[in-house]
Design a protein around this motif. Structure first.
Motif, PDB file in Angstrom:
ATOM      1  N   PHE A 169     -30.630  -9.062  -9.292  1.00  0.00           N
ATOM      2  CA  PHE A 169     -29.758  -8.223  -8.478  1.00  0.00           C
ATOM      3  C   PHE A 169     -28.367  -8.102  -9.081  1.00  0.00           C
ATOM      4  O   PHE A 169     -27.472  -7.523  -8.462  1.00  0.00           O
ATOM      5  CB  PHE A 169     -29.635  -8.805  -7.058  1.00  0.00           C
ATOM      6  N   GLY A 170     -28.178  -8.677 -10.258  1.00  0.00           N
ATOM      7  CA  GLY A 170     -26.875  -8.590 -10.898  1.00  0.00           C
ATOM      8  C   GLY A 170     -25.786  -9.208 -10.052  1.00  0.00           C
ATOM      9  O   GLY A 170     -25.931 -10.331  -9.554  1.00  0.00           O
ATOM     10  N   ASP A 171     -24.693  -8.458  -9.847  1.00  0.00           N
ATOM     11  CA  ASP A 171     -23.557  -8.995  -9.087  1.00  0.00           C
ATOM     12  C   ASP A 171     -23.623  -8.648  -7.597  1.00  0.00           C
ATOM     13  O   ASP A 171     -22.627  -8.771  -6.882  1.00  0.00           O
ATOM     14  CB  ASP A 171     -22.244  -8.489  -9.672  1.00  0.00           C
ATOM     15  N   ARG A 172     -24.797  -8.248  -7.142  1.00  0.00           N
ATOM     16  CA  ARG A 172     -24.922  -7.863  -5.728  1.00  0.00           C
ATOM     17  C   ARG A 172     -25.195  -9.046  -4.797  1.00  0.00           C
ATOM     18  O   ARG A 172     -25.176  -8.895  -3.576  1.00  0.00           O
ATOM     19  CB  ARG A 172     -26.041  -6.827  -5.555  1.00  0.00           C
ATOM     20  N   VAL A 173     -25.447 -10.230  -5.331  1.00  0.00           N
ATOM     21  CA  VAL A 173     -25.771 -11.395  -4.498  1.00  0.00           C
ATOM     22  C   VAL A 173     -24.497 -12.053  -3.986  1.00  0.00           C
ATOM     23  O   VAL A 173     -23.545 -12.267  -4.741  1.00  0.00           O
ATOM     24  CB  VAL A 173     -26.617 -12.413  -5.293  1.00  0.00           C
ATOM     25  N   ARG A 174     -24.505 -12.387  -2.693  1.00  0.00           N
ATOM     26  CA  ARG A 174     -23.385 -13.092  -2.070  1.00  0.00           C
ATOM     27  C   ARG A 174     -23.919 -14.335  -1.362  1.00  0.00           C
ATOM     28  O   ARG A 174     -24.912 -14.263  -0.636  1.00  0.00           O
ATOM     29  CB  ARG A 174     -22.673 -12.210  -1.031  1.00  0.00           C
ATOM     30  N   VAL A 175     -23.265 -15.446  -1.567  1.00  0.00           N
ATOM     31  CA  VAL A 175     -23.653 -16.695  -0.908  1.00  0.00           C
ATOM     32  C   VAL A 175     -22.808 -16.867   0.343  1.00  0.00           C
ATOM     33  O   VAL A 175     -21.583 -17.015   0.261  1.00  0.00           O
ATOM     34  CB  VAL A 175     -23.480 -17.913  -1.839  1.00  0.00           C
ATOM     35  N   ILE A 176     -23.459 -16.820   1.498  1.00  0.00           N
ATOM     36  CA  ILE A 176     -22.780 -17.008   2.791  1.00  0.00           C
ATOM     37  C   ILE A 176     -23.598 -18.023   3.573  1.00  0.00           C
ATOM     38  O   ILE A 176     -24.750 -17.766   3.936  1.00  0.00           O
ATOM     39  CB  ILE A 176     -22.656 -15.685   3.565  1.00  0.00           C
ATOM     40  N   GLY A 177     -23.008 -19.172   3.813  1.00  0.00           N
ATOM     41  CA  GLY A 177     -23.737 -20.281   4.416  1.00  0.00           C
ATOM     42  C   GLY A 177     -24.045 -20.097   5.885  1.00  0.00           C
ATOM     43  O   GLY A 177     -23.607 -19.141   6.541  1.00  0.00           O
ATOM     44  N   THR A 178     -24.795 -21.042   6.426  1.00  0.00           N
ATOM     45  CA  THR A 178     -25.179 -21.022   7.822  1.00  0.00           C
ATOM     46  C   THR A 178     -24.379 -22.083   8.588  1.00  0.00           C
ATOM     47  O   THR A 178     -23.443 -22.676   8.060  1.00  0.00           O
ATOM     48  CB  THR A 178     -26.682 -21.292   7.979  1.00  0.00           C
ATOM     49  N   ALA A 179     -24.769 -22.319   9.832  1.00  0.00           N
ATOM     50  CA  ALA A 179     -24.112 -23.306  10.686  1.00  0.00           C
ATOM     51  C   ALA A 179     -25.118 -23.702  11.766  1.00  0.00           C
ATOM     52  O   ALA A 179     -26.217 -23.135  11.831  1.00  0.00           O
ATOM     53  CB  ALA A 179     -22.840 -22.721  11.295  1.00  0.00           C
ATOM     54  N   PRO A 180     -24.794 -24.663  12.624  1.00  0.00           N
ATOM     55  CA  PRO A 180     -25.740 -25.063  13.672  1.00  0.00           C
ATOM     56  C   PRO A 180     -26.083 -23.907  14.614  1.00  0.00           C
ATOM     57  O   PRO A 180     -25.252 -23.051  14.897  1.00  0.00           O
ATOM     58  CB  PRO A 180     -24.980 -26.163  14.424  1.00  0.00           C
ATOM     59  N   ARG A 181     -27.310 -23.890  15.080  1.00  0.00           N
ATOM     60  CA  ARG A 181     -27.770 -22.836  15.980  1.00  0.00           C
ATOM     61  C   ARG A 181     -26.973 -22.820  17.285  1.00  0.00           C
ATOM     62  O   ARG A 181     -26.407 -23.846  17.702  1.00  0.00           O
ATOM     63  CB  ARG A 181     -29.257 -23.022  16.292  1.00  0.00           C
ATOM     64  N   PRO A 182     -26.913 -21.676  17.955  1.00  0.00           N
ATOM     65  CA  PRO A 182     -26.182 -21.585  19.232  1.00  0.00           C
ATOM     66  C   PRO A 182     -26.770 -22.545  20.272  1.00  0.00           C
ATOM     67  O   PRO A 182     -27.982 -22.763  20.330  1.00  0.00           O
ATOM     68  CB  PRO A 182     -26.408 -20.132  19.659  1.00  0.00           C
ATOM     69  N   GLY A 183     -25.907 -23.115  21.071  1.00  0.00           N
ATOM     70  CA  GLY A 183     -26.356 -23.972  22.158  1.00  0.00           C
ATOM     71  C   GLY A 183     -26.721 -25.381  21.757  1.00  0.00           C
ATOM     72  O   GLY A 183     -27.227 -26.152  22.581  1.00  0.00           O
ATOM     73  N   ARG A 374     -16.943 -13.515   6.593  1.00  0.00           N
ATOM     74  CA  ARG A 374     -17.333 -13.208   5.210  1.00  0.00           C
ATOM     75  C   ARG A 374     -18.281 -12.012   5.164  1.00  0.00           C
ATOM     76  O   ARG A 374     -18.252 -11.220   4.213  1.00  0.00           O
ATOM     77  CB  ARG A 374     -17.947 -14.444   4.563  1.00  0.00           C
ATOM     78  N   VAL A 375     -19.129 -11.874   6.185  1.00  0.00           N
ATOM     79  CA  VAL A 375     -20.012 -10.704   6.241  1.00  0.00           C
ATOM     80  C   VAL A 375     -19.190  -9.437   6.459  1.00  0.00           C
ATOM     81  O   VAL A 375     -19.413  -8.416   5.798  1.00  0.00           O
ATOM     82  CB  VAL A 375     -21.059 -10.867   7.367  1.00  0.00           C
ATOM     83  N   TRP A 376     -18.233  -9.500   7.380  1.00  0.00           N
ATOM     84  CA  TRP A 376     -17.353  -8.339   7.586  1.00  0.00           C
ATOM     85  C   TRP A 376     -16.633  -7.980   6.297  1.00  0.00           C
ATOM     86  O   TRP A 376     -16.524  -6.796   5.928  1.00  0.00           O
ATOM     87  CB  TRP A 376     -16.337  -8.641   8.681  1.00  0.00           C
ATOM     88  N   GLN A 377     -16.115  -8.992   5.568  1.00  0.00           N
ATOM     89  CA  GLN A 377     -15.398  -8.738   4.334  1.00  0.00           C
ATOM     90  C   GLN A 377     -16.333  -8.157   3.277  1.00  0.00           C
ATOM     91  O   GLN A 377     -15.938  -7.254   2.504  1.00  0.00           O
ATOM     92  CB  GLN A 377     -14.766 -10.024   3.808  1.00  0.00           C
ATOM     93  N   LEU A 378     -17.568  -8.625   3.244  1.00  0.00           N
ATOM     94  CA  LEU A 378     -18.548  -8.109   2.285  1.00  0.00           C
ATOM     95  C   LEU A 378     -18.733  -6.598   2.498  1.00  0.00           C
ATOM     96  O   LEU A 378     -18.688  -5.823   1.534  1.00  0.00           O
ATOM     97  CB  LEU A 378     -19.886  -8.847   2.471  1.00  0.00           C
ATOM     98  N   HIS A 379     -18.936  -6.185   3.737  1.00  0.00           N
ATOM     99  CA  HIS A 379     -19.130  -4.759   4.012  1.00  0.00           C
ATOM    100  C   HIS A 379     -17.861  -3.969   3.707  1.00  0.00           C
ATOM    101  O   HIS A 379     -17.934  -2.833   3.241  1.00  0.00           O
ATOM    102  CB  HIS A 379     -19.579  -4.561   5.458  1.00  0.00           C
ATOM    103  N   ALA A 380     -16.707  -4.568   3.991  1.00  0.00           N
ATOM    104  CA  ALA A 380     -15.452  -3.865   3.710  1.00  0.00           C
ATOM    105  C   ALA A 380     -15.246  -3.644   2.222  1.00  0.00           C
ATOM    106  O   ALA A 380     -14.656  -2.649   1.798  1.00  0.00           O
ATOM    107  CB  ALA A 380     -14.275  -4.662   4.281  1.00  0.00           C
ATOM    108  N   ASP A 381     -15.748  -4.577   1.411  1.00  0.00           N
ATOM    109  CA  ASP A 381     -15.550  -4.499  -0.038  1.00  0.00           C
ATOM    110  C   ASP A 381     -16.532  -3.572  -0.733  1.00  0.00           C
ATOM    111  O   ASP A 381     -16.330  -3.208  -1.899  1.00  0.00           O
ATOM    112  CB  ASP A 381     -15.675  -5.899  -0.657  1.00  0.00           C
ATOM    113  N   LEU A 382     -17.635  -3.233  -0.063  1.00  0.00           N
ATOM    114  CA  LEU A 382     -18.648  -2.394  -0.707  1.00  0.00           C
ATOM    115  C   LEU A 382     -18.159  -0.960  -0.885  1.00  0.00           C
ATOM    116  O   LEU A 382     -17.369  -0.462  -0.102  1.00  0.00           O
ATOM    117  CB  LEU A 382     -19.938  -2.401   0.126  1.00  0.00           C
TER     118      LEU A 382
END
Length: 382
Positions: A169-183, A374-382
């Motif tokens: 995918f070249g430079d299209r890959v972005r690493v954005i981690g997860t966190a504990p599930r809701p609740g 980071r997801v919002w920023q990713l879309h803003a940068d595209l």
């Protein structure tokens, strides 16, 4: 006119939402909470019963709207795999998986953009764990993503490296981690927490692990480790089903030298139940041979729980020295090393306390708010 981020929320109401459904739910909630000024979040869902629409609107009260496709999930998945439908239109689309409308577009002209998420590569590394149809669908959708996705999100750098060996995918890959599930929090009322523990049948002292008897998950290795001579007399709670194919947890435990009465399977607990399980455990053991994400470790860290984990790259990355790594190695010896690590943690309060402190520190590195921003920023940068 506000800028709209359209999130595919279909997995949340799937018959078996699973980890990907929990991810979609958590990320969507966080995206709504982190919405920048002048923006909004809209949901996209396949044609579903009215009760499912009502559930989504209830779970995501901040959605600006809910786009309902004309096709049901199964038909929509097939159509999107073949690129046969223009539904749900254009705009900024974020998919918490590969289930996405991937088709040719020029975002520089239309403004349309599609971002997908890859959680694992099981269709390539362990196809035997999936149905033939599922393997074909995942491979087909990743092929379409290579052609049409504007970016691909993965939870770890380890998975990004492995993905590069499957599809470039070249430079299209972005690493954005997860966190504990809701609740994932223990009920504030001690009586309610105690009642949940009693209903779940939790023993006084236990280790906890998550997974199935599928070989790559390492639960069989864990049972063999616990069955070795001289091991501490401590129960094991497995968050997962008691069976996998023809294998049964009690049978495997007995064959490993572990009293089946000391092994407890709790399949698909809700978030509050899982919180009670983790909060009462002596340590969390993650023996998996192959993982793309380390969310289970992150959830254990959030309770300041000592973590013993294999040295599979995703775990090592997520733990970042916050747990006790056990080399899987080549040619045997893993169960012996696993047994030694467990014995050391269970029998050494000082080590367990140090691991608990590092776990609590490591937990601060993960939040859905950060992931959403980071997801919002990713879309803003595209």
């Amino acid at each position: 006119m506000p800028t709209t981020l359209r999130v595919i929320v279909d997995q949340v109401i799937a018959p078996v939402p699973g980890p990907h459904g929990a991810y979609a739910e958590a990320l969507t909630r966080a995206l709504i909470q982190a919405t920048p000024p002048g923006c909004e979040v809209e949901g996209i869902v396949s044609s579903s019963p009215p009760a499912d629409y009502e559930r989504l609107e209830s779970e995501f009260p901040g959605l600006s709207g809910l786009y309902k496709t004309t096709l049901a999930r199964r038909e929509l998945a097939a159509a999107w795999q073949l690129g046969l439908t223009t539904s749900p239109g254009g705009g900024m689309i974020h998919a918490p998986g590969l289930f996405a409308p991937l088709r040719r577009h020029d975002r520089s002209i239309s403004g349309d953009q599609v971002v997908v998420t890859v959680h694992d590569l099981l269709a390539w590394t362990h196809p035997e764990t999936l149905t033939t149809a599922s393997v074909a669908w995942h491979k087909g959708m990743l092929k379409r993503a290579r052609k049409h996705a504007d970016a691909v999100v993965v939870p770890t750098h380890a998975l990004a490296e492995r993905l590069a060996n499957v599809v470039d995918f070249g430079d299209r890959v972005r690493v954005i981690g997860t966190a504990p599930r809701p609740g994932l929090s223990v009920p504030a009322d001690p009586a309610e927490a105690a009642a949940r523990a009693a209903r779940l049948g939790l023993p006084p002292a236990y280790l906890v692990a998550a997974g199935t008897l599928e070989p790559r998950k390492g639960i069989v290795d864990l049972l063999e480790a616990l069955g070795r001579p001289g091991m501490p007399d401590i129960d094991l709670v497995v968050v997962g089903p008691a069976t996998w194919g023809e294998l049964h947890l009690a049978t495997v435990a007995e064959e490993s030298g572990v009293d089946p009465r000391r092994v407890h399977a709790i399949d698909a607990p809700d978030a509050a139940d899982l919180a009670v399980i983790l909060a009462g455990a002596t340590a969390f053991v993650a023996p998996s041979h192959d993982e793309g994400s380390g969310t289970s470790l992150i959830e254990a860290f959030s309770f300041g729980l000592p973590v013993i984990h294999s040295d599979t790259p995703a775990y090592v990355e997520v733990a970042a020295e916050g747990g006790l790594p056990v080399p899987i190695g080549i040619g045997g010896g893993y169960t012996e090393r696993l047994a030694a690590a467990i014995s050391t943690v269970v029998e050494s309060p000082a080590l367990a306390e140090r691991l608990a402190v590092t776990a609590g520190d490591r937990a601060h590195a993960f939040s859905w708010r950060d992931s959403a921003e980071r997801v919002w920023q990713l879309h803003a940068d595209l």
